[in-house]
Scaffold this motif. Structure first.
Motif, PDB file in Angstrom:
ATOM      1  N   TYR A  57      19.565  71.020 101.056  1.00  0.00           N
ATOM      2  CA  TYR A  57      18.467  72.094 100.765  1.00  0.00           C
ATOM      3  C   TYR A  57      19.113  73.309 100.481  1.00  0.00           C
ATOM      4  O   TYR A  57      20.153  73.917 100.968  1.00  0.00           O
ATOM      5  CB  TYR A  57      17.771  72.196 102.143  1.00  0.00           C
ATOM      6  CG  TYR A  57      16.656  70.857 102.176  1.00  0.00           C
ATOM      7  CD1 TYR A  57      15.282  71.075 101.680  1.00  0.00           C
ATOM      8  CD2 TYR A  57      17.129  69.682 102.420  1.00  0.00           C
ATOM      9  CE1 TYR A  57      14.589  69.703 101.760  1.00  0.00           C
ATOM     10  CE2 TYR A  57      16.496  68.551 102.928  1.00  0.00           C
ATOM     11  CZ  TYR A  57      15.168  68.732 102.351  1.00  0.00           C
ATOM     12  OH  TYR A  57      14.302  67.658 102.525  1.00  0.00           O
ATOM     13  N   ALA A  58      18.078  74.114  99.717  1.00  0.00           N
ATOM     14  CA  ALA A  58      18.176  75.708  99.360  1.00  0.00           C
ATOM     15  C   ALA A  58      17.186  76.251 100.115  1.00  0.00           C
ATOM     16  O   ALA A  58      16.106  75.573 100.345  1.00  0.00           O
ATOM     17  CB  ALA A  58      18.000  75.804  97.939  1.00  0.00           C
ATOM     18  N   THR A  59      17.412  77.380 100.915  1.00  0.00           N
ATOM     19  CA  THR A  59      16.391  78.122 101.758  1.00  0.00           C
ATOM     20  C   THR A  59      16.428  79.477 101.292  1.00  0.00           C
ATOM     21  O   THR A  59      17.707  80.146 101.427  1.00  0.00           O
ATOM     22  CB  THR A  59      16.874  78.010 103.381  1.00  0.00           C
ATOM     23  OG1 THR A  59      16.639  76.348 103.620  1.00  0.00           O
ATOM     24  CG2 THR A  59      15.671  78.380 104.036  1.00  0.00           C
ATOM     25  N   CYS A  60      15.505  79.924 101.250  1.00  0.00           N
ATOM     26  CA  CYS A  60      15.299  81.614 100.811  1.00  0.00           C
ATOM     27  C   CYS A  60      14.479  82.252 101.922  1.00  0.00           C
ATOM     28  O   CYS A  60      13.379  81.895 102.144  1.00  0.00           O
ATOM     29  CB  CYS A  60      14.912  81.699  99.382  1.00  0.00           C
ATOM     30  SG  CYS A  60      14.640  83.390  98.769  1.00  0.00           S
ATOM     31  N   LEU A  61      15.038  83.409 102.232  1.00  0.00           N
ATOM     32  CA  LEU A  61      14.296  84.381 103.028  1.00  0.00           C
ATOM     33  C   LEU A  61      13.958  85.622 102.487  1.00  0.00           C
ATOM     34  O   LEU A  61      15.189  86.301 101.948  1.00  0.00           O
ATOM     35  CB  LEU A  61      14.635  84.440 104.494  1.00  0.00           C
ATOM     36  CG  LEU A  61      13.840  85.254 105.689  1.00  0.00           C
ATOM     37  CD1 LEU A  61      14.394  84.798 106.978  1.00  0.00           C
ATOM     38  CD2 LEU A  61      13.934  86.719 105.457  1.00  0.00           C
ATOM     39  N   ILE A  62      12.888  86.338 102.199  1.00  0.00           N
ATOM     40  CA  ILE A  62      12.539  87.576 101.471  1.00  0.00           C
ATOM     41  C   ILE A  62      11.986  88.351 102.287  1.00  0.00           C
ATOM     42  O   ILE A  62      11.074  88.190 103.110  1.00  0.00           O
ATOM     43  CB  ILE A  62      11.865  87.245 100.254  1.00  0.00           C
ATOM     44  CG1 ILE A  62      12.468  86.425  99.107  1.00  0.00           C
ATOM     45  CG2 ILE A  62      11.507  88.580  99.661  1.00  0.00           C
ATOM     46  CD1 ILE A  62      11.486  86.128  97.893  1.00  0.00           C
ATOM     47  N   VAL A  63      12.604  89.628 102.489  1.00  0.00           N
ATOM     48  CA  VAL A  63      11.941  90.729 103.042  1.00  0.00           C
ATOM     49  C   VAL A  63      11.561  91.933 102.574  1.00  0.00           C
ATOM     50  O   VAL A  63      12.928  92.428 101.628  1.00  0.00           O
ATOM     51  CB  VAL A  63      12.791  91.307 104.423  1.00  0.00           C
ATOM     52  CG1 VAL A  63      12.181  92.254 105.407  1.00  0.00           C
ATOM     53  CG2 VAL A  63      13.372  89.782 105.269  1.00  0.00           C
ATOM     54  N   GLN A  64      10.361  92.430 102.229  1.00  0.00           N
ATOM     55  CA  GLN A  64      10.240  93.327 101.343  1.00  0.00           C
ATOM     56  C   GLN A  64       9.549  94.417 102.003  1.00  0.00           C
ATOM     57  O   GLN A  64       8.868  94.555 102.787  1.00  0.00           O
ATOM     58  CB  GLN A  64       9.224  92.801 100.147  1.00  0.00           C
ATOM     59  CG  GLN A  64       8.785  93.851  99.130  1.00  0.00           C
ATOM     60  CD  GLN A  64       8.214  93.206  98.076  1.00  0.00           C
ATOM     61  OE1 GLN A  64       6.947  93.048  98.127  1.00  0.00           O
ATOM     62  NE2 GLN A  64       8.834  93.016  96.910  1.00  0.00           N
ATOM     63  N   GLY A  65      10.133  95.735 101.708  1.00  0.00           N
ATOM     64  CA  GLY A  65       9.538  97.034 102.315  1.00  0.00           C
ATOM     65  C   GLY A  65       8.354  97.495 101.431  1.00  0.00           C
ATOM     66  O   GLY A  65       7.630  96.802 100.860  1.00  0.00           O
ATOM     67  N   SER A  66       8.644  98.890 100.878  1.00  0.00           N
ATOM     68  CA  SER A  66       7.468  99.406 100.279  1.00  0.00           C
ATOM     69  C   SER A  66       7.615  99.306  99.035  1.00  0.00           C
ATOM     70  O   SER A  66       6.712  99.574  98.150  1.00  0.00           O
ATOM     71  CB  SER A  66       7.658 100.938 100.502  1.00  0.00           C
ATOM     72  OG  SER A  66       8.624 101.566 100.175  1.00  0.00           O
ATOM     73  N   CYS A  67       8.543  98.656  98.051  1.00  0.00           N
ATOM     74  CA  CYS A  67       8.772  98.521  96.769  1.00  0.00           C
ATOM     75  C   CYS A  67       9.809  97.545  96.518  1.00  0.00           C
ATOM     76  O   CYS A  67      10.473  97.030  97.437  1.00  0.00           O
ATOM     77  CB  CYS A  67       9.203  99.990  96.057  1.00  0.00           C
ATOM     78  SG  CYS A  67      10.933 100.411  96.697  1.00  0.00           S
TER      79      CYS A  67
END
Length: 563
Positions: A53-63
């Motif tokens: 499997y490929a697993t992606c975690l994204i964390v985004q701030g203000s931009c």
């Protein structure tokens, strides 16, 4: 390590299992090939155990420029062309910064090969077939498209929530297979007693286990730290977890004949079983510094094993299950622990938390609140600053590094996957004076011509390096291959010394590219398999450390640019 930080976040996973028929990257030299499809999983079994499997975690701030991409792949390693393709897609589609992207391979030996983009490792993973050029464009395109699918799906799920990073320590599932080389390090004597070193607490763990499963010296001289990158929604419900741990993906052994995630698949399943949520969440476990660390117990190529009580005594399905379920259960406990403690030590003999944290009962649906005051040293919103480069390693050739070479001990293999005919003669180290002491590769005994010429010609040349700084206090540094635990400790110490003594540092191997082993200069002198397989010479880790420190200082200087 990082308390709950408000942000937009998401986690997603995509099946990465190629069609059968390819060679198994870690076992190809022993005839490993995926001749059958992975066994079908029971209907009630969570995803992840049976396939890649490929697993992606994204964390985004203000931009968009304040967005962190953490991608875990059930592959032998990341590769330079694969990272370049995924980075190009993310930058062009989502306006992200390329220096904020980390892609890690779990180092399962039962994944595909021939996607590295260099003549050396693409040839080494085809078991002698198509020797000169082993790159498989069809395989590469399949993997690339699946990872892009995972990233796009994750982006489509972004929602308001929180991100946090937790850490615990887990003993009893990993073991140092090259202890004689590790003992050469100056940190060996204090590995278990120095609070600044990964093995701190080992003696206490050994004492706790008296009368239970005994820990040998090689079982204590590991990196027991288990990290958890945790994404939650606005109601503090879990969206996904990506862990990191140091342990080779070799528990299957060389006789497997299908693509398999190794113990990482069982760990994913166990996390979901232990969390006991209404719906399964995406879970992955990344590889950290496993260059000299294998699943416990390790056995020699002739079946000899140290006493491990009731533990399995050889590679195979039983060992894979024990390691995966053990690490997965402890990862879930770290996620479930109350939030008033930065670190959680896990006593694997009794499965209880030993710090001030409390373990939530299995099945509990209550979630801790994400509304916490920020701790000292952390911003109260998500920030990221990254720095990256493509290191032309040939530019460093000279008195400290040289053209790539393997040593004779490389063909002997390791205690967990050796060549029986050669291991008994060279497996425990094969230094010599074949090269003069002034040569960067001394005391390696090089492979004879023409093998040494082919290695030098085909080895990777342009190597991606990345350091990101999260929330102004936690660095993640990438190593393009297999770092030993002492290499990881050296990099951590150097980054802290050149930025902030209070900083946290995580070193992840198998990121960006695969360029073999990375062991300390002291370990190199032993010329065991790991040092013999270190391509560019004795000073390689010292120069790598210098470059990662420079990137860390750049990220540290830009820490407050994007909010």
């Amino acid at each position: 390590m990082i308390p709950p930080i408000p942000c937009s976040t998401a986690c997603s996973t995509t099946d990465l299992t190629p069609p059968k028929g390819g060679f198994l990257a870690g076992w190809s030299s022993l005839g490993g090939r995926a001749l059958t499809d992975p066994p079908a999983a029971p209907e009630d079994e969570p995803y992840g155990r049976r396939g890649l499997y490929a697993t992606c975690l994204i964390v985004q701030g203000s931009c968009a420029q304040n967005t962190f991409y953490l991608i875990s792949l059930d592959l032998h390693s990341s590769s330079a062309p694969l990272l370049a393709a995924i980075t190009a897609h993310i930058v062009s589609t989502y306006s992200a910064l390329p220096s904020n992207i980390i892609m890690n391979g779990t180092h399962t030996h039962s994944g595909p090969g021939r996607y590295y983009g260099n003549k050396l490792y693409d040839a080494m993973t085809v078991a002698g077939h198509n020797l000169i050029w082993g790159f498989d464009q069809k395989m590469f395109d399949f993997l690339k498209n699946k990872v892009i699918e995972c990233v796009d799906d994750c982006h489509g799920k972004l929602e308001k929530g929180s991100f946090e990073l937790r850490e615990g320590k887990v003993w009893g599932y990993s073991s140092n297979r090259s202890l004689s080389a590790h003992r050469r390090n100056t940190v060996y004597d204090t590995w278990l007693t120095d609070p600044e070193l990964p093995g701190y607490g080992g003696l206490e763990e050994k004492n706790r286990r008296k009368g239970k499963t005994y820990l040998n010296d090689e079982d204590l001289h590991i990196d027991p730290r288990l990290r958890a990158f945790v994404a939650k929604d606005a109601d503090s419900d879990l969206l996904g977890v990506i862990g990191s741990f140091s342990c080779h993906g070799t528990s299957n052994g060389p006789h497997i004949r299908h693509y398999d995630p190794d113990w990482f698949g069982d760990a994913k399943r166990m996390v979901n079983e232990t969390l006991d949520l209404e719906e399964d969440i995406p879970v992955a476990v990344m590889q950290a510094c496993c260059g000299d660390i294998c699943p416990m117990p390790h056995c020699g190529p002739f079946g000899e094993c140290n006493d491990r009580g009731e533990r399995p005594v050889s590679v195979g399905e039983e060992l894979k299950t024990v390691i995966g379920e053990g690490v997965g259960h402890e990862l879930a406990q770290i996620v479930l622990a109350e939030e008033d403690s930065e670190d959680t030590d896990i006593d694997t003999a009794t499965n209880i938390t030993t710090s001030k944290t409390k373990k939530r009962k299995k099945g509990a649906k209550e979630k801790p609140s994400a509304k916490k005051k920020s701790k000292k040293g952390f911003s109260n919103e998500f920030t990221i600053s990254g720095a990256s480069e493509i290191w032309d390693i040939t530019s460093s050739f000279g008195s400290r590094l040289s053209r790539a070479q393997f040593g004779l001990a490389t063909i002997a293999g390791t205690a967990s996957g050796g060549n029986p005919a050669l291991y008994k003669h060279m497996g425990m180290g094969f230094p010599s004076n074949t090269l003069p002491p002034s040569h960067p590769q001394h005391p390696k005994t090089p492979l004879p011509f023409p093998a040494t010429t082919y290695v030098g010609w085909g080895a990777p040349k342009d190597i991606p390096l990345t350091v990101v700084l999260l929330c102004e206090n936690t660095f993640i540094a990438t190593v393009p291959g297999e770092p030993s635990i002492a290499t990881g400790a050296q990099i951590e110490k150097a980054i802290k010394a050149n930025t902030s003594p209070d900083a946290k540092v995580i070193v992840l191997g198998f990121c960006g590219d695969y360029a073999g082993y990375w062991v300390t200069a002291d370990e190199y002198d032993e010329q065991m398999y790991e040092g013999s397989s270190m391509l560019f010479g004795r000073e390689g880790v010292n120069i790598l450390t210098e470059r990662l420190v420079a990137l860390a200082k750049s990220a540290w200087g830009g820490a407050k640019i994007f909010r």
